[in-house]
Design a protein around this motif. Sequence first.
Motif, PDB file in Angstrom:
ATOM      1  N   HIS A  43     -30.850 -26.893 -14.262  1.00  0.00           N
ATOM      2  CA  HIS A  43     -31.910 -26.662 -13.273  1.00  0.00           C
ATOM      3  C   HIS A  43     -31.477 -25.489 -12.395  1.00  0.00           C
ATOM      4  CE1 HIS A  43     -33.878 -30.439 -14.332  1.00  0.00           C
ATOM      5  NE2 HIS A  43     -32.677 -30.984 -14.337  1.00  0.00           N
ATOM      6  N   LEU A  44     -32.342 -24.506 -12.261  1.00  0.00           N
ATOM      7  CA  LEU A  44     -32.058 -23.323 -11.454  1.00  0.00           C
ATOM      8  C   LEU A  44     -33.099 -23.196 -10.344  1.00  0.00           C
ATOM      9  CD1 LEU A  44     -31.465 -20.813 -14.385  1.00  0.00           C
ATOM     10  CD2 LEU A  44     -29.702 -21.868 -12.966  1.00  0.00           C
ATOM     11  N   HIS A  45     -32.678 -22.687  -9.200  1.00  0.00           N
ATOM     12  CA  HIS A  45     -33.581 -22.478  -8.071  1.00  0.00           C
ATOM     13  C   HIS A  45     -33.226 -21.135  -7.445  1.00  0.00           C
ATOM     14  CE1 HIS A  45     -35.050 -23.706  -3.818  1.00  0.00           C
ATOM     15  NE2 HIS A  45     -36.046 -23.206  -4.509  1.00  0.00           N
ATOM     16  N   PHE A  46     -34.198 -20.227  -7.398  1.00  0.00           N
ATOM     17  CA  PHE A  46     -33.966 -18.895  -6.845  1.00  0.00           C
ATOM     18  C   PHE A  46     -35.302 -18.291  -6.426  1.00  0.00           C
ATOM     19  CE2 PHE A  46     -34.299 -18.638 -11.460  1.00  0.00           C
ATOM     20  CZ  PHE A  46     -35.286 -17.692 -11.639  1.00  0.00           C
ATOM     21  N   TYR A  47     -35.230 -17.110  -5.807  1.00  0.00           N
ATOM     22  CA  TYR A  47     -36.426 -16.411  -5.342  1.00  0.00           C
ATOM     23  C   TYR A  47     -36.482 -15.027  -5.976  1.00  0.00           C
ATOM     24  CZ  TYR A  47     -37.011 -20.091  -1.946  1.00  0.00           C
ATOM     25  OH  TYR A  47     -37.201 -21.321  -1.357  1.00  0.00           O
ATOM     26  N   LEU A  48     -37.663 -14.656  -6.450  1.00  0.00           N
ATOM     27  CA  LEU A  48     -37.895 -13.353  -7.052  1.00  0.00           C
ATOM     28  C   LEU A  48     -38.651 -12.488  -6.046  1.00  0.00           C
ATOM     29  CD1 LEU A  48     -39.036 -12.522 -10.591  1.00  0.00           C
ATOM     30  CD2 LEU A  48     -40.447 -11.739  -8.712  1.00  0.00           C
ATOM     31  N   PHE A  49     -38.167 -11.264  -5.820  1.00  0.00           N
ATOM     32  CA  PHE A  49     -38.803 -10.316  -4.899  1.00  0.00           C
ATOM     33  C   PHE A  49     -39.491  -9.236  -5.731  1.00  0.00           C
ATOM     34  CE2 PHE A  49     -36.156 -12.620  -2.163  1.00  0.00           C
ATOM     35  CZ  PHE A  49     -36.452 -12.335  -0.837  1.00  0.00           C
ATOM     36  N   ARG A 148     -47.537 -23.066 -10.058  1.00  0.00           N
ATOM     37  CA  ARG A 148     -47.954 -23.010 -11.466  1.00  0.00           C
ATOM     38  C   ARG A 148     -46.721 -23.056 -12.358  1.00  0.00           C
ATOM     39  NH1 ARG A 148     -48.152 -19.199  -7.647  1.00  0.00           N
ATOM     40  NH2 ARG A 148     -47.290 -17.258  -8.361  1.00  0.00           N
ATOM     41  N   GLU A 149     -46.964 -23.181 -13.652  1.00  0.00           N
ATOM     42  CA  GLU A 149     -45.879 -23.360 -14.610  1.00  0.00           C
ATOM     43  C   GLU A 149     -45.927 -22.263 -15.663  1.00  0.00           C
ATOM     44  OE1 GLU A 149     -44.994 -27.499 -15.874  1.00  0.00           O
ATOM     45  OE2 GLU A 149     -45.290 -26.692 -17.883  1.00  0.00           O
ATOM     46  N   VAL A 150     -44.754 -21.709 -15.986  1.00  0.00           N
ATOM     47  CA  VAL A 150     -44.643 -20.712 -17.042  1.00  0.00           C
ATOM     48  C   VAL A 150     -43.640 -21.211 -18.082  1.00  0.00           C
ATOM     49  CG1 VAL A 150     -45.332 -18.748 -15.603  1.00  0.00           C
ATOM     50  CG2 VAL A 150     -42.905 -19.363 -15.764  1.00  0.00           C
ATOM     51  N   ALA A 151     -43.776 -20.706 -19.304  1.00  0.00           N
ATOM     52  CA  ALA A 151     -42.962 -21.187 -20.421  1.00  0.00           C
ATOM     53  C   ALA A 151     -41.696 -20.367 -20.599  1.00  0.00           C
ATOM     54  CB  ALA A 151     -43.785 -21.120 -21.717  1.00  0.00           C
ATOM     55  N   VAL A 152     -40.576 -21.063 -20.746  1.00  0.00           N
ATOM     56  CA  VAL A 152     -39.301 -20.436 -21.109  1.00  0.00           C
ATOM     57  C   VAL A 152     -39.222 -20.463 -22.626  1.00  0.00           C
ATOM     58  CG1 VAL A 152     -36.788 -20.645 -21.010  1.00  0.00           C
ATOM     59  CG2 VAL A 152     -38.172 -21.082 -18.962  1.00  0.00           C
ATOM     60  N   VAL A 153     -39.017 -19.299 -23.232  1.00  0.00           N
ATOM     61  CA  VAL A 153     -39.074 -19.202 -24.690  1.00  0.00           C
ATOM     62  C   VAL A 153     -37.762 -18.772 -25.352  1.00  0.00           C
ATOM     63  CG1 VAL A 153     -41.553 -18.755 -24.689  1.00  0.00           C
ATOM     64  CG2 VAL A 153     -39.959 -16.829 -24.624  1.00  0.00           C
ATOM     65  N   ALA A 162     -32.485 -21.260 -25.395  1.00  0.00           N
ATOM     66  CA  ALA A 162     -33.163 -21.952 -24.288  1.00  0.00           C
ATOM     67  C   ALA A 162     -34.643 -22.163 -24.576  1.00  0.00           C
ATOM     68  CB  ALA A 162     -33.006 -21.160 -22.995  1.00  0.00           C
ATOM     69  N   ARG A 163     -35.118 -23.259 -24.048  1.00  0.00           N
ATOM     70  CA  ARG A 163     -36.543 -23.549 -24.010  1.00  0.00           C
ATOM     71  C   ARG A 163     -36.762 -24.365 -22.742  1.00  0.00           C
ATOM     72  NH1 ARG A 163     -34.100 -27.296 -27.091  1.00  0.00           N
ATOM     73  NH2 ARG A 163     -34.896 -29.405 -27.151  1.00  0.00           N
ATOM     74  N   GLY A 164     -37.977 -24.428 -22.303  1.00  0.00           N
ATOM     75  CA  GLY A 164     -38.242 -25.186 -21.085  1.00  0.00           C
ATOM     76  C   GLY A 164     -39.406 -24.613 -20.313  1.00  0.00           C
ATOM     77  N   PHE A 165     -39.308 -24.691 -18.984  1.00  0.00           N
ATOM     78  CA  PHE A 165     -40.395 -24.229 -18.135  1.00  0.00           C
ATOM     79  C   PHE A 165     -39.831 -23.843 -16.775  1.00  0.00           C
ATOM     80  CE2 PHE A 165     -39.853 -28.689 -17.351  1.00  0.00           C
ATOM     81  CZ  PHE A 165     -40.015 -28.829 -15.975  1.00  0.00           C
ATOM     82  N   ALA A 186     -36.522 -23.543 -12.276  1.00  0.00           N
ATOM     83  CA  ALA A 186     -36.536 -23.542 -13.742  1.00  0.00           C
ATOM     84  C   ALA A 186     -35.767 -24.734 -14.291  1.00  0.00           C
ATOM     85  CB  ALA A 186     -35.936 -22.239 -14.270  1.00  0.00           C
ATOM     86  N   THR A 187     -36.303 -25.315 -15.346  1.00  0.00           N
ATOM     87  CA  THR A 187     -35.613 -26.348 -16.113  1.00  0.00           C
ATOM     88  C   THR A 187     -35.408 -25.812 -17.509  1.00  0.00           C
ATOM     89  OG1 THR A 187     -36.637 -28.113 -14.801  1.00  0.00           O
ATOM     90  CG2 THR A 187     -35.742 -28.723 -16.967  1.00  0.00           C
ATOM     91  N   LEU A 188     -34.144 -25.635 -17.887  1.00  0.00           N
ATOM     92  CA  LEU A 188     -33.792 -25.059 -19.181  1.00  0.00           C
ATOM     93  C   LEU A 188     -33.088 -26.089 -20.042  1.00  0.00           C
ATOM     94  CD1 LEU A 188     -32.251 -21.682 -17.938  1.00  0.00           C
ATOM     95  CD2 LEU A 188     -34.627 -22.197 -18.440  1.00  0.00           C
TER      96      LEU A 188
END
Length: 191
Positions: A43-49, A148-153, A162-165, A186-188
């Motif tokens: 599990h990752l937690h961060f901020y995108l600028f 919202r949710e995006v797909a990790v591919v 990795a896969r996840g969201f 993110a959950t990977l």
Amino acid sequence: MEHSRFIIGLAITLLLTIATTPCHCKYHSKTVPLHQLKEKVTHLHFYLFDILSGTKPSAMEVARPNITTDKSATPFGSLYAIDDPLREGPETNSSIVGNAKGLYLSASQDPADFTIVMYVDFGFTTGKFKGSSFSVFSRNPVAESPEREVAVVGGRGKFRLARGFAKVKTHDFNATNGDAILEYKATLIHY
């Protein structure tokens, strides 16, 4: 005449035989069944600028259709290249943990329904995931909901296979210039 045909035929046969002789090399491959690999969840937690304004933007418009009448900062059909910093927190002085590099396309004809399609590689430059990244290729319906949710591919390094969201939440958005700070959780699932 008969003798020269025989010689030519023999020469062609020898050439084909030499050309198709098997070659032995040192290449070796070992296949490991997938069930023998240990699956991990991170599990990752961060901020995108994502900064479009100023003298050194992190997102740059690389294409825009010439028929659009949309006057927003990111009109339909616009393509952006990004090299956005990833930070620990939403403050501009919080530590940088990596960067997001890739592309996103403004994909909704309705300005009120701002949606992008994104291909972005989230790479980490510090900490235990330094040198590793995960990739998102997904529709991101920005105007649809606050979260919202995006797909990790995919991924590389420690996030191989990795896969996840990722849950994306807009922390701050300037509708005039398009600058945004986005929170990612993110959950990977990876090996």
